[in-house]
Motif scaffolding. Structure first.
Motif, PDB file in Angstrom:
ATOM      1  N   ILE A   4       0.913  -1.138   0.000  1.00 56.78           N
ATOM      2  CA  ILE A   4       0.000   0.000   0.000  1.00 56.78           C
ATOM      3  C   ILE A   4       0.950   1.183   0.000  1.00 56.78           C
ATOM      4  O   ILE A   4       1.555   1.510   1.013  1.00 56.78           O
ATOM      5  CB  ILE A   4      -0.894   0.004   1.250  1.00 56.78           C
ATOM      6  CG1 ILE A   4      -1.807  -1.226   1.257  1.00 56.78           C
ATOM      7  CG2 ILE A   4      -1.704   1.299   1.320  1.00 56.78           C
ATOM      8  CD1 ILE A   4      -2.620  -1.395   2.529  1.00 56.78           C
ATOM      9  N   LEU A   5       1.118   1.775  -1.163  1.00 55.79           N
ATOM     10  CA  LEU A   5       2.216   2.721  -1.351  1.00 55.79           C
ATOM     11  C   LEU A   5       1.680   4.134  -1.569  1.00 55.79           C
ATOM     12  O   LEU A   5       1.096   4.433  -2.612  1.00 55.79           O
ATOM     13  CB  LEU A   5       3.046   2.265  -2.561  1.00 55.79           C
ATOM     14  CG  LEU A   5       4.269   3.090  -2.927  1.00 55.79           C
ATOM     15  CD1 LEU A   5       5.283   3.102  -1.787  1.00 55.79           C
ATOM     16  CD2 LEU A   5       4.924   2.522  -4.194  1.00 55.79           C
ATOM     17  N   TYR A  38      -7.573  -0.368   2.764  1.00 54.34           N
ATOM     18  CA  TYR A  38      -7.094   1.015   2.700  1.00 54.34           C
ATOM     19  C   TYR A  38      -8.267   1.996   2.580  1.00 54.34           C
ATOM     20  O   TYR A  38      -8.247   3.075   3.183  1.00 54.34           O
ATOM     21  CB  TYR A  38      -6.126   1.183   1.529  1.00 54.34           C
ATOM     22  CG  TYR A  38      -5.470   2.545   1.482  1.00 54.34           C
ATOM     23  CD1 TYR A  38      -4.518   2.907   2.439  1.00 54.34           C
ATOM     24  CD2 TYR A  38      -5.804   3.471   0.498  1.00 54.34           C
ATOM     25  CE1 TYR A  38      -3.916   4.155   2.414  1.00 54.34           C
ATOM     26  CE2 TYR A  38      -5.208   4.722   0.458  1.00 54.34           C
ATOM     27  CZ  TYR A  38      -4.263   5.062   1.420  1.00 54.34           C
ATOM     28  OH  TYR A  38      -3.670   6.302   1.392  1.00 54.34           O
ATOM     29  N   HIS A  39      -9.301   1.636   1.830  1.00 54.92           N
ATOM     30  CA  HIS A  39     -10.468   2.517   1.767  1.00 54.92           C
ATOM     31  C   HIS A  39     -11.165   2.602   3.130  1.00 54.92           C
ATOM     32  O   HIS A  39     -11.647   3.669   3.509  1.00 54.92           O
ATOM     33  CB  HIS A  39     -11.425   2.076   0.650  1.00 54.92           C
ATOM     34  CG  HIS A  39     -10.991   2.573  -0.693  1.00 54.92           C
ATOM     35  ND1 HIS A  39     -10.167   1.843  -1.520  1.00 54.92           N
ATOM     36  CD2 HIS A  39     -11.199   3.750  -1.334  1.00 54.92           C
ATOM     37  CE1 HIS A  39      -9.912   2.548  -2.618  1.00 54.92           C
ATOM     38  NE2 HIS A  39     -10.526   3.702  -2.530  1.00 54.92           N
ATOM     39  N   ALA A  40     -11.188   1.493   3.858  1.00 56.20           N
ATOM     40  CA  ALA A  40     -11.736   1.543   5.219  1.00 56.20           C
ATOM     41  C   ALA A  40     -10.873   2.462   6.093  1.00 56.20           C
ATOM     42  O   ALA A  40     -11.388   3.263   6.887  1.00 56.20           O
ATOM     43  CB  ALA A  40     -11.798   0.135   5.807  1.00 56.20           C
ATOM     44  N   TYR A  41      -9.585   2.336   5.911  1.00 59.91           N
ATOM     45  CA  TYR A  41      -8.654   3.201   6.651  1.00 59.91           C
ATOM     46  C   TYR A  41      -8.905   4.680   6.334  1.00 59.91           C
ATOM     47  O   TYR A  41      -8.974   5.529   7.239  1.00 59.91           O
ATOM     48  CB  TYR A  41      -7.230   2.785   6.296  1.00 59.91           C
ATOM     49  CG  TYR A  41      -6.157   3.789   6.630  1.00 59.91           C
ATOM     50  CD1 TYR A  41      -5.686   3.917   7.945  1.00 59.91           C
ATOM     51  CD2 TYR A  41      -5.609   4.607   5.647  1.00 59.91           C
ATOM     52  CE1 TYR A  41      -4.696   4.843   8.253  1.00 59.91           C
ATOM     53  CE2 TYR A  41      -4.625   5.527   5.950  1.00 59.91           C
ATOM     54  CZ  TYR A  41      -4.173   5.644   7.254  1.00 59.91           C
ATOM     55  OH  TYR A  41      -3.205   6.559   7.544  1.00 59.91           O
ATOM     56  N   LEU A  42      -9.073   5.017   5.060  1.00 58.83           N
ATOM     57  CA  LEU A  42      -9.338   6.409   4.665  1.00 58.83           C
ATOM     58  C   LEU A  42     -10.644   6.908   5.282  1.00 58.83           C
ATOM     59  O   LEU A  42     -10.725   8.045   5.753  1.00 58.83           O
ATOM     60  CB  LEU A  42      -9.411   6.544   3.136  1.00 58.83           C
ATOM     61  CG  LEU A  42      -8.107   6.366   2.349  1.00 58.83           C
ATOM     62  CD1 LEU A  42      -8.389   6.468   0.847  1.00 58.83           C
ATOM     63  CD2 LEU A  42      -7.036   7.379   2.756  1.00 58.83           C
ATOM     64  N   ASN A  44     -19.523  -2.834   0.228  1.00 58.67           N
ATOM     65  CA  ASN A  44     -19.903  -3.671   1.377  1.00 58.67           C
ATOM     66  C   ASN A  44     -18.682  -4.244   2.081  1.00 58.67           C
ATOM     67  O   ASN A  44     -18.647  -4.344   3.305  1.00 58.67           O
ATOM     68  CB  ASN A  44     -20.819  -4.817   0.929  1.00 58.67           C
ATOM     69  CG  ASN A  44     -22.249  -4.337   0.755  1.00 58.67           C
ATOM     70  OD1 ASN A  44     -22.650  -3.339   1.357  1.00 58.67           O
ATOM     71  ND2 ASN A  44     -23.009  -5.026  -0.078  1.00 58.67           N
ATOM     72  N   ASP A  45     -17.695  -4.630   1.312  1.00 60.77           N
ATOM     73  CA  ASP A  45     -16.470  -5.159   1.923  1.00 60.77           C
ATOM     74  C   ASP A  45     -15.765  -4.079   2.751  1.00 60.77           C
ATOM     75  O   ASP A  45     -15.202  -4.368   3.813  1.00 60.77           O
ATOM     76  CB  ASP A  45     -15.516  -5.700   0.839  1.00 60.77           C
ATOM     77  CG  ASP A  45     -16.005  -7.034   0.268  1.00 60.77           C
ATOM     78  OD1 ASP A  45     -16.830  -7.703   0.932  1.00 60.77           O
ATOM     79  OD2 ASP A  45     -15.575  -7.401  -0.843  1.00 60.77           O
ATOM     80  N   VAL A  46     -15.813  -2.858   2.253  1.00 60.52           N
ATOM     81  CA  VAL A  46     -15.206  -1.755   3.027  1.00 60.52           C
ATOM     82  C   VAL A  46     -15.967  -1.563   4.337  1.00 60.52           C
ATOM     83  O   VAL A  46     -15.371  -1.453   5.416  1.00 60.52           O
ATOM     84  CB  VAL A  46     -15.197  -0.437   2.210  1.00 60.52           C
ATOM     85  CG1 VAL A  46     -14.719   0.725   3.077  1.00 60.52           C
ATOM     86  CG2 VAL A  46     -14.326  -0.570   0.968  1.00 60.52           C
ATOM     87  N   VAL A  47     -17.300  -1.567   4.240  1.00 58.67           N
ATOM     88  CA  VAL A  47     -18.126  -1.378   5.446  1.00 58.67           C
ATOM     89  C   VAL A  47     -17.852  -2.493   6.447  1.00 58.67           C
ATOM     90  O   VAL A  47     -17.676  -2.247   7.645  1.00 58.67           O
ATOM     91  CB  VAL A  47     -19.631  -1.337   5.075  1.00 58.67           C
ATOM     92  CG1 VAL A  47     -20.492  -1.336   6.329  1.00 58.67           C
ATOM     93  CG2 VAL A  47     -19.922  -0.111   4.215  1.00 58.67           C
ATOM     94  N   LYS A  48     -17.772  -3.726   5.943  1.00 59.43           N
ATOM     95  CA  LYS A  48     -17.514  -4.870   6.825  1.00 59.43           C
ATOM     96  C   LYS A  48     -16.167  -4.711   7.525  1.00 59.43           C
ATOM     97  O   LYS A  48     -16.033  -4.980   8.722  1.00 59.43           O
ATOM     98  CB  LYS A  48     -17.479  -6.168   6.007  1.00 59.43           C
ATOM     99  CG  LYS A  48     -18.765  -6.971   6.098  1.00 59.43           C
ATOM    100  CD  LYS A  48     -18.554  -8.374   5.531  1.00 59.43           C
ATOM    101  CE  LYS A  48     -18.958  -8.429   4.071  1.00 59.43           C
ATOM    102  NZ  LYS A  48     -18.523  -9.650   3.381  1.00 59.43           N
TER     103      LYS A  48
END
Ligand code: ZN
Length: 326
Positions: free
Chosen positions: A64-65, A119-123, A165-169
């Protein structure tokens, strides 16, 4: 599951203006549109060619760069497009983080996708974004010209809704793995002024793994995980050599400090080796990773002490250790 973020920024130029983002309002999901190109391939391209385009982050099956700091603008969406203004009240580049998914070729899609979701969950956690509204596909902002990241996701049978949905999970299931504070610990900052061409940080990481079962990723990048492993090594040695009875937790604290023995020129052993390893990690050159506290180590410690406003004596006492590890 928590991933490491590697920050290895490109130099300033056309691709990285240094202009600041005032407030992050959304995240734009992209794919590179260039099957087989890795995160570092992309970094090299943007760094060396400096096109009038860029994105903040490239993700493949290994990295993740982040190549542009998240508080600076990157050029990942055309300015003349109306949808960003309609949806978010501003041009995308002025208020959005752009993340590119690398895919195809020898890139393991499953691994890259997991990192992309994470990473999108992190953001979303970092910038308080609602994943259902504030993660937007490049294709949504520029439908005439772009089809990403649907292009890459659909190739592997993943729809946009599944991705969200995967990000939400990930966000819900893992307050532990993505809580902001904890994540800071796993971020790696690769300082471009510190070069590790000879692989000293690699060697140090391998040596820590072999001797203290620290299970570091051997990547030659110094970050919080490597420091923690080094402290575990130090605590182990203090227990073995001086019966210190420390808890081996990799955290520098007053108990560990109180058990420190002064190490100086002529010393030989694994504590010296840990000092040498840390000096390399922090950008100093002790002229060897051999466990022998010779002149090279002595002068590197002196330089380090001078830089850190410590007493310059070339002797590693409690305060020098503390500054190395804190
Ligand atoms: Zn795009």
């Amino acid at each position: 599951m928590s991933y490491q973020i590697t920050r290895d920024y490109i130099k300033k130029g056309k691709a990285r203006s240094g202009q600041k983002i005032e407030k992050v309002r959304a995240a734009v999901a992209h794919d590179t549109g260039n099957p087989g190109s890795t995160a570092y391939n992309n970094r090299d391209y943007f760094n060396n060619h400096q096109p009038s385009a860029s994105a903040h982050t490239f993700i493949d099956d290994k990295y993740i760069l982040e190549i542009v700091p998240l508080n600076e603008k990157a050029w990942h969406v055309r300015y003349t497009k109306p949808n960003d203004n309609r949806l978010f009240g501003d041009d995308a580049n002025d208020c959005m983080i752009g993340t590119e998914l690398c895919y195809g070729g020898s890139i393991n899609f499953g691994e890259a996708y997991k990192r992309y979701v994470w990473y999108h969950a992190y953001l979303c956690k970092k910038f308080d974004l609602d994943p259902k509204k504030e993660i937007v596909a490049h294709a949504t902002l520029d439908p005439q010209r772009r089809s990403d990241p649907h292009n890459a996701l659909n190739k592997h049978g993943i729809t946009w809704d599944q991705f969200i949905n995967d990000v939400v999970k990930t966000m819900n299931g893992s307050s532990k793995t993505i809580n902001r504070k904890e994540q800071v610990k796993s971020e790696v900052v690769k300082n471009p002024t510190i070069t590790d061409k000879k692989g000293y940080i690699d060697n140090f990481q391998k040596w820590l793994n072999n001797n203290y079962r620290t299970e570091l990723v051997v990547d030659g990048l110094f970050g919080a995980k490597t420091k923690k492993a080094a402290i575990k090594g130090l605590q182990t040695e203090l227990n073995l050599q001086f019966r210190a009875k420390l808890v081996i937790d990799g955290i520098w604290g007053s108990k560990t400090k109180s058990e420190i023995r002064t190490v100086s020129r002529g010393a030989v052993g694994d504590i010296t080796r840990i000092i040498q390893g840390m000096l390399y990690c922090l950008g100093y050159d002790p002229k060897g990773f051999d466990g022998i506290f010779g002149n090279g180590c002595y002068y590197a410690v002196r330089t380090f002490q001078g830089d850190k406003n410590l007493t310059v004596d070339g002797i590693c006492g409690k305060n020098t250790f503390e500054t190395l590890f804190k």
